[in-house]
Every structure is written in structure tokens, then in C-alpha cells.
Design a protein around this motif. Structure first.
Motif, PDB file in Angstrom:
ATOM      1  N   UNK A 292      17.539  -3.814  -5.054  1.00 34.67           N
ATOM      2  CA  UNK A 292      16.679  -4.672  -4.248  1.00 34.67           C
ATOM      3  C   UNK A 292      15.324  -4.823  -4.963  1.00 34.67           C
ATOM      4  N   UNK A 293      14.907  -6.082  -5.160  1.00 26.85           N
ATOM      5  CA  UNK A 293      13.669  -6.321  -5.879  1.00 26.85           C
ATOM      6  C   UNK A 293      12.487  -5.966  -4.986  1.00 26.85           C
ATOM      7  N   UNK A 294      11.585  -5.131  -5.530  1.00 28.15           N
ATOM      8  CA  UNK A 294      10.479  -4.621  -4.725  1.00 28.15           C
ATOM      9  C   UNK A 294       9.174  -4.686  -5.506  1.00 28.15           C
ATOM     10  N   UNK A 295       8.081  -4.771  -4.761  1.00 29.71           N
ATOM     11  CA  UNK A 295       6.741  -4.702  -5.336  1.00 29.71           C
ATOM     12  C   UNK A 295       6.182  -3.302  -5.108  1.00 29.71           C
ATOM     13  N   UNK A 296       5.520  -2.787  -6.132  1.00 25.54           N
ATOM     14  CA  UNK A 296       4.855  -1.496  -5.981  1.00 25.54           C
ATOM     15  C   UNK A 296       3.364  -1.734  -5.777  1.00 25.54           C
ATOM     16  N   UNK A 297       2.833  -1.173  -4.701  1.00 32.11           N
ATOM     17  CA  UNK A 297       1.428  -1.334  -4.367  1.00 32.11           C
ATOM     18  C   UNK A 297       0.763   0.024  -4.189  1.00 32.11           C
ATOM     19  N   UNK A 298      -0.457   0.106  -4.650  1.00 28.33           N
ATOM     20  CA  UNK A 298      -1.267   1.319  -4.476  1.00 28.33           C
ATOM     21  C   UNK A 298      -2.314   1.046  -3.417  1.00 28.33           C
ATOM     22  N   UNK A 299      -2.685   2.097  -2.657  1.00 27.91           N
ATOM     23  CA  UNK A 299      -3.749   1.958  -1.662  1.00 27.91           C
ATOM     24  C   UNK A 299      -4.674   3.176  -1.741  1.00 27.91           C
ATOM     25  N   UNK A 300      -5.936   2.960  -1.452  1.00 25.83           N
ATOM     26  CA  UNK A 300      -6.927   4.034  -1.446  1.00 25.83           C
ATOM     27  C   UNK A 300      -7.969   3.714  -0.387  1.00 25.83           C
ATOM     28  N   UNK A 301      -8.636   4.734   0.171  1.00 31.20           N
ATOM     29  CA  UNK A 301      -9.629   4.497   1.227  1.00 31.20           C
ATOM     30  C   UNK A 301     -10.828   3.701   0.700  1.00 31.20           C
ATOM     31  N   UNK A 302     -11.394   2.861   1.547  1.00 31.11           N
ATOM     32  CA  UNK A 302     -12.598   2.111   1.189  1.00 31.11           C
ATOM     33  C   UNK A 302     -13.833   2.998   1.241  1.00 31.11           C
ATOM     34  N   UNK A 303     -13.849   3.965   2.173  1.00 30.52           N
ATOM     35  CA  UNK A 303     -15.026   4.800   2.371  1.00 30.52           C
ATOM     36  C   UNK A 303     -14.611   6.262   2.362  1.00 30.52           C
TER      37      UNK A 303
END
Length: 819
Positions: free
Chosen positions: A271-282
Motif C-alpha cells: 500500500x502506497x503511503x506517505x511518511x510524515x514527521x511531527x514535533x511540538x510547536x512550543x
């Protein structure tokens, strides 16, 4: 020919020499906390340009004739690791990376809208169809494995004399990774259950079919080892952890609290997927950092790996990680396939800590199928089968979703061995003494230790010895009592009681009590015991208004189902004032006869309802872990004149409702509403003496700026509200942020009236005040989590400021242990 032959031998010699000098390294890079493989990590020979990146499964291979003396592994967000290399050899080097607590400065590229934000909005748009809790129904078999390990075990600790009896456990220390810290497994549990859910009518039920806990056989504990307790749904806006609402990276407020980055795209399970990173703004908000893979068509989260922000305002947790994998059922709906939650608990930043790992797998998944109504009968949402704790080893071998590792199999035997050691029993008794106050000496327990000595103006120095029977004597009958003596009044006080268990299902008890002692009237149920040494030391007014009580009581209690119970009590009590206490009243309409003592005979009926309340139960007693719903308590009392020499005929009714209201991300509010009324002419000790507090300790159930006996009513309405902001404001102030203090604000009010008939009955009407004019109000602000255990409240009294001997402002302190 001779020339070519010599050339061939030379080439063969140099080829062998080259192979002999070749260094080949292979291995795997994993996360220290979760043991999850880490893709795209860089592994290079130190001081060279020879290197590679790990694949999706964290594997790598390095081959060179010119190696350095070590390999270096790096990845953004992790601490760099260096490992020694044996040159000219084929070797396996597994590398464990620890998450870094240093945030990198972000780079802002302004060339249009961030593509990660576009994908994130699609995730939010498709949340309803991808959140499995929005299905009409689903069911699955779930296997849970919970393990606790000690880590950061120093050589000094191993040589500690106190731990010498347990020296054999160090043989079980596991260090199967090249550079990971050794850890000692000391607890493991397994559960196998079936979980059912339907949306209309909203119902859920978990049936625990099998449970295996190292060193423990307790069905009430087993219910917390299943799937329904501490579940994480990434699609919820807020994820409840440790009683706090963490903002989910898939929350509707995600763009307010997180920054998102598009890293890669690839096939996962075709299944084709996107990898995304997330981090807190504050900094220091209750957030996560990590990454997830998103399906390109349904925009469902295929896999997510996240850990709490390293500077989040939370105690005792050094690190925490969550890993979840989803699978598509019937090519339509997404359901959890694997779930992992790992916690690194540490009382101090340096020193021994322990890691908890909860691994969950799901099988036999069915969605949108009809589930029989009988599955959801009853009020218990977690049921433990009677034979759940008695499954054989063969049953587990066949039914557990994954086989146990060798070290996991050893834990059961190790824990059973530790329990037989005398030293273990001694340490358990010391810990029990500290928390319960009782010292186990076999068939009886002595205590509590904090009542051995106390003092007050009436008794002077008071000494007391108490005891109760232990479970070793009987789990059906519990006897307790104490004997006390005051050096000033030279009188013995005593109490004896018996408690009998009638049955477990339904839970039924009956008991009797006889007590002759002094007591402080007008304090809350949450106040310190009258003879607690702390109440003697930290008083702001002398305890010189005490009552001598001779109480006889017979009671019966039944719990119809968990959360709903009734208690019926028949009691007789004698009231005799001591010190400066005056309870005198007129016995005739002509007011020519005054009496300063009286007796009561009461029949009380009490009802408590806490919907789906959870308990941890021992063989006799148990501890409530609360309910997610409001708790309702109703008490009715009938005073019977003439029966057992009771002096008054009256009725009393009181109602109390309390709850904890979550207001994420602004914390939570604990509120209490109560009301009551007394019918009949009685002395004021039988009316509602609104609970005051004359100590410097904060009492959440009392009016802390009100004196004892200050206000009396025969009907009233009161309300308490305390809001815990959990650092919402202080976390945003740079100078205070590192302290991790948390704000608290409160207001308490009570309104009531005292009837003319009851006021005229009192011989001394100047002893107390009524609330007929206006409500009593006090308010305050405070700071909690000072040194992780202290709370300080600053309180202001807002009304009845003209009353004598009162304080308009006060400071109160308390101890509390919270995450």
C-alpha cells in the motif's frame, strides 16, 4: 608458460591477502525504549567515507578493506553511538539508539504551502471513516503482554548488603544488544480476551478468558491487564495518559500544537503511503514527537511511532513511546493490528529506574457484524472468567499470539522464588508499614504508628496502641481495636470492632463496633484522625472544644453490583462536652431547665452509586480507583426517641454529587455539590455543622478559612470547585518553565438557614452563626507540584469578615503524589 604461472600465483596471493584484510559488519539498529527497528539511520566507519543507511527493517551491511577502529551511528533525534570494530573479521554489531532531548533548530523554506499540512487536513477530513470506534460494531481476540524491567543497575547496587539475599536475580540480567544497558525483568503478565463493541446502543464488553501473572493470583488486578484499560486511540483529539490530556498528533487542533513535515513515500504491505514527521510547536506542552505513515487513498494512519515531548510537564516518567500498526479489514475498514506502549519510570534522572512494556496483538477481527445482546448484559464492562487464572501451560502454548522469549519464561520462576525468601517478606512488611501504618506480626497487625502519640488540651499527652487481625488469621472475619490513655485527664479510651464477610457475589458485610473516646465535631470526613500526631502539631487553634462519645453500632452493607451499594446502620451515641465545648439546650418551653448532655438512637440508610467504578480488591478490603462518571451519595437518618434511651425524634437527609470534569487542554475541574436538611428540634451537634479546618494542612473537603462550630444550619446547599490547570500558564513563562509548577484555583460556597425553633432550643446562641443573611464564600489560588510532592494554597475569606477570631487570608499546605 612459467611466466604466466608465476603471474597467476601472484594474483591469487594478493586476492587472498585482500580477502584476509576485508572487514564485514552487519547488524540492526533499534530504538532503546521500544526495540522498534530504526530505518534510514547512518552507519559509517569513523574517520572514513565508507558508510551506509539502514533499510526499512533497521538492518545494515558494511564491507571495506580500509576500516576505521569503530563505527558511528547517527540519526536526527537520537544520540550518536560509537561501537568498537574488530578489523579484518566478519562480525555482527547491533546498535541501540536513545532518543535525544536536544531539539534541533528548524529550517523554514517559504515556497508555498507545506505539503505535509495538505496531507494532514485530509487525515482530519477522513477521521470519521478511519476511526474504528465509529463503526457500528466490531469484535476481536486480543493478547496482552505486560512486562516490567529494572534498568540502570549499578555494581554498587548489586553489592548492597540489603539486597544480598536476592543476589541470584542478577544472573537473570539481560543484555542481548551490543550497546544496550543491562536490565532485570522482574514482572510479567499475559491476558487473552475477547472484546466486543457496538455503537447503538453504545456498549462495550471485554471478557478475559485467560490470565497469567507472575507471583499474583488476583482477579481484581487481572481486569486492568486486559485491552480496555489504558487504550490509546490516535484519532481522539486528546489522549488520556496519567490522568492528563495529551494532544494527539491526529487531533483537530494538530496544526495549532504541531509542525508537520513530509519525509518520504513508499510501499508498506503493498500500500502506497506517505511518511510524515511531527514535533511540538512550543516547549513543555502535553504533546508528542514522532512520525506516521499515511495511506495515500484513504488517508488512514497505517503506522505511527511517537513519544511524549521530552520536556512535557509530567512527573516520574523519563520517556514514553507508543507504536501502533493498522491493517485493512475486508479492504474497507482500518483496525489495529499491533499496539505497543513503553514507559521509562525514573524517580531521579540518575540512578535505577524501571521500564514497563505493554505489547498487544489483535486477531479474529470482525467489523459491522451483529453481536448478541446477552454479551452486553450487566453493568460490568470487564468480566473475568472463573477459570481465567487456572489455564494450563498447553493452553497458553496453543493460544498465545506470540511465543515467550527465554528470558520471559524465566521471570515466572524467578518471582516465585523471590516470594519464598524471608528477606522479601521483611521488605514487603516495611513497605506496608509505611503506607498503611500497620506492622504485620503474623496473625495480627499493630498500628497505625501515626496515632501512637498525640496531644490536646483536654487529654494532655495521649498514648495509644492499636491492632487488627490479618488475613493470615481469617479472610472472613476481621477484628480490630485500640486502647488509649491521656496523662492529663487520666482516663482510658478504647474501641473494639468486628467485621464479617457474608459473601463475595454479591459483596456483603456486616459488623459491630463499640467505642468510648473523644472526638472533634464539625470537621470533614477527609480530616486527619483526632489522634493523628500531625493534627496535634500543625494546628492554628487549640483543640479545646472536644466531645466525649460512647458509640455502639451495628451495620450491614451490600453491593448489588460494582458501583452500587447500600448500607444500613443502627447506632446509639452519648454526647458529653469536654474543654470549652458547650452543647447545652433547653428541655422545656419555659426554658427553665438546661441540659449539657444527651443521647441519640439512629437508624441510617446510605446509598452510593458510582457507575462502572473500578476497584483493586484484597481478600477483605479493597481500594477504589474511581469512576469516569459522577458519584452520587444519599444518606437518610431517622432519630428514634425513647428507643435505647434516645432523647430526640428527627429526620436527616443529605445528598452529595462529585465528579472530575476534563477541560483539555486547560486541565480539569473537580467539583462537589451537596445539600441537606434536618427535620425536628435538636441540639446543634445533630444539625449540619459546616466543616471547618483549624490546621495548616489543606483539606479539600472542608472550608479551610472557617473555624470549627462557626456556622450551623438545618438545611443548606454547598458547592466546591477546584480547577487544576496542569501548568497551562506557568509552562509558558521561561523562568518558571523548568520548575514544572502547576496552577490551581478554587472557590467554595455554602448557603443555609437555621430555623427559629432550632435556634431557640440552644441555651447558648452565641456559640455559632447561621447563614440566613448571605452565603459563606472563600476562594484561593495555589501552586502544586513543588518538588513534585508539595502543594501550597493562598486562600481568601470573602464573606462574614466581621465574625470574631477569624482570618481573612491564610496559607495552607499539603502533600500529594501525582504524575
Amino acid at each position: 608458460m612459467r611466466y604466466y604461472y608465476l603471474l597467476f600465483l601472484s594474483m591469487l596471493f594478493f586476492a587472498q591477502l585482500s580477502l584476509a584484510q576485508q572487514t564485514k559488519i552487519r547488524g540492526k539498529v533499534t530504538d532503546q525504549l521500544t526495540n522498534e527497528p530504526i530505518p534510514f539511520a547512518t552507519v559509517v566507519f569513523k574517520g572514513t567515507t565508507v558508510g551506509t543507511n539502514t533499510d526499512f527493517d533497521g538492518n545494515y551491511v558494511l564491507i571495506t578493506n580500509t576500516p576505521g577502529d569503530s563505527v558511528v551511528c547517527t540519526l536526527v533525534g537520537y544520540q550518536t553511538v560509537k561501537m568498537r570494530v574488530k578489523k579484518g573479521q566478519d562480525q555482527m554489531i547491533n546498535i541501540v539508539l536513545k532518543a535525544s532531548k536536544v531539539e534541533l533548530q528548524e529550517v523554514v523554506i517559504k515556497a508555498g504551502e507545506n505539503p505535509a499540512n495538505i496531507i494532514f487536513r485530509e487525515i482530519i477530513k477522513h477521521k470519521f471513516e478511519n476511526d474504528h470506534t465509529k463503526l457500528s460494531s466490531f469484535q476481536y481476540e486480543v493478547y496482552n503482554k505486560l512486562e516490567f524491567d529494572l534498568t540502570n543497575i549499578s555494581d554498587k547496587m548489586k553489592k548492597n548488603k540489603l539486597l544480598k539475599p536476592f543476589a541470584f536475580v542478577w544472573d537473570n540480567i539481560d543484555s542481548n544488544e551490543t550497546n544496550s544497558k543491562p536490565f532485570l525483568p522482574f514482572f510479567i503478565s499475559e491476558t487473552l480476551s475477547d472484546l466486543y463493541y457496538r455503537s447503538s446502543p453504545s456498549s462495550k464488553q471485554e471478557i478475559i478468558k485467560a490470565s497469567k501473572v507472575s507471583g499474583l493470583e488476583n482477579a481484581s488486578v487481572t481486569q486492568f491487564l486486559g485491552d480496555m484499560y489504558q487504550r490509546v486511540n490516535v484519532y481522539d483529539n486528546f489522549i488520556e495518559l496519567f490522568g492528563k490530556g495529551f494532544i494527539s498528533p491526529a487531533s483537530d487542533l494538530g496544526l495549532v500544537y504541531y509542525r508537520y513535515y513530509l519525509l518520504d513515500s513508499a510501499f508498506l504491505d503493498n500500500q502506497w503511503c506517505y511518511k510524515m514527521k511531527f514535533k511540538p510547536r512550543r516547549p513543555q506542552e502535553l504533546t508528542f514527537s514522532g512520525d506516521f505513515w499515511v495511506h495515500d487513498t484513504t488517508f488512514a494512519i497505517k503506522k505511527i511511532s511517537m513519544r511524549i515531548a521530552h520536556d512535557a510537564n509530567i512527573n516520574w516518567v523519563e520517556d514514553m513511546a507508543i507504536v501502533q500498526e493498522y491493517t485493512r479489514v475486508d479492504d474497507v475498514r482500518w483496525m489495529l493490528m499491533r499496539d505497543m506502549l513503553v514507559l521509562d519510570f525514573a524517580a531521579r534522572q540518575e540512578g535505577m529506574s524501571f521500564i514497563g512494556r505493554k505489547s498487544t496483538t489483535y486477531r479474529k477481527i470482525k467489523v459491522n457484524h451483529t453481536i448478541p445482546d446477552e454479551i452486553f448484559k450487566g453493568t460490568e464492562i470487564i468480566r473475568v472468567n472463573d477459570d481465567a487464572l487456572n489455564k494450563t501451560a498447553d493452553y497458553w502454548d496453543i493460544n498465545r499470539h506470540d511465543s515467550l522469549a527465554e528470558r520471559e519464561q524465566k521471570i515466572y520462576h524467578m518471582v516465585d522464588t523471590i516470594k519464598t525468601l524471608p528477606a522479601f517478606k521483611t521488605y514487603v512488611e516495611l513497605i506496608t508499614l509505611f503506607f498503611t501504618g500497620y506492622k504485620d506480626i503474623g496473625l495480627i497487625e499493630l498500628g497505625p504508628y501515626y496515632t501512637v502519640y498525640s496531644s490536646n488540651p483536654v487529654e494532655g499527652n495521649r498514648f495509644r496502641i492499636g491492632m487488627r487481625t490479618s488475613d493470615d488469621l481469617s479472610t472472613k472475619i476481621q477484628l480490630e481495636g485500640y486502647l488509649a490513655y491521656g496523662l492529663k485527664d487520666e482516663r482510658f479510651k478504647y474501641m473494639g470492632a468486628a467485621k464479617f464477610k457474608i459473601s463475595d457475589k454479591p459483596r456483603q458485610f456486616t459488623g459491630v463496633q463499640y467505642r468510648f473516646d473523644i472526638e472533634q465535631l464539625g470537621q470533614s470526613d477527609n480530616a486527619f484522625q483526632d489522634d493523628n500526631i500531625l493534627s496535634s502539631v500543625f494546628r492554628r487553634n487549640p483543640a479545646n472544644k472536644l466531645n466525649s462519645s460512647r458509640l455502639q453500632k451495628l451495620w450491614y452493607e451490600i453491593e448489588w453490583f460494582p458501583g452500587l451499594s447500600n448500607k444500613v446502620t443502627l447506632s446509639h451515641n452519648e454526647f458529653h462536652p469536654l474543654g470549652k465545648l458547650d452543647i447545652s439546650y433547653f428541655t422545656s418551653e419555659e426554658k427553665n431547665l438546661v441540659v449539657n448532655t444527651f443521647q441519640t438512637t439512629q437508624l441510617s440508610m446510605f446509598m452510593r452509586f458510582a457507575y462502572r467504578e473500578k476497584f483493586v480488591a484484597g481478600k477483605v478490603d479493597r481500594i477504589s480507583l474511581g469512576s469516569e462518571h459522577p458519584i452520587i451519595q444519599i444518606n437518610y437518618t431517622k432519630g428514634i426517641k425513647g428507643f435505647l434511651e434516645g432523647d430526640f425524634d428527627y429526620h436527616k437527609l443529605s445528598i452529595r454529587i462529585d465528579d472530575r470534569l476534563k477541560l483539555n487542554p486547560f486541565g480539569y475541574t473537580y467539583w462537589v455539590l451537596s445539600a441537606g436538611r434536618t427535620w425536628g428540634k435538636v441540639p446543634y451537634p445533630l444539625l449540619e455543622i459546616h466543616p471547618g479546618n483549624e490546621t495548616y494542612f489543606y483539606d479539600y473537603a472542608a472550608f479551610n478559612m472557617m473555624n470549627f462550630f462557626e456556622f450551623v444550619s438545618d438545611y443548606y446547599l454547598s458547592g466546591f470547585a477546584t480547577h487544576h490547570f496542569d501548568g497551562f500558564f506557568l509552562d509558558k513563562i521561561p523562568l518558571l518553565r523548568k520548575l514544572k509548577w502547576r496552577e490551581v484555583a478554587q472557590v467554595k460556597a455554602v448557603w443555609g438557614e437555621l430555623s427559629t425553633s432550632n435556634l431557640n432550643l440552644q441555651a447558648n446562641q452565641s456559640l455559632f452563626y447561621s447563614l440566613n443573611k448571605k452565603p459563606y464564600v472563600e476562594a484561593g489560588v495555589g501552586v502544586e507540584n513543588i518538588f513534585k510532592i508539595l502543594r501550597v494554597d493562598f486562600l481568601w475569606r470573602m464573606s462574614y469578615l466581621e465574625n470574631p477570631n477569624i482570618s481573612k487570608f491564610g496559607i495552607r499546605g499539603s502533600f500529594q503524589l501525582t504524575f
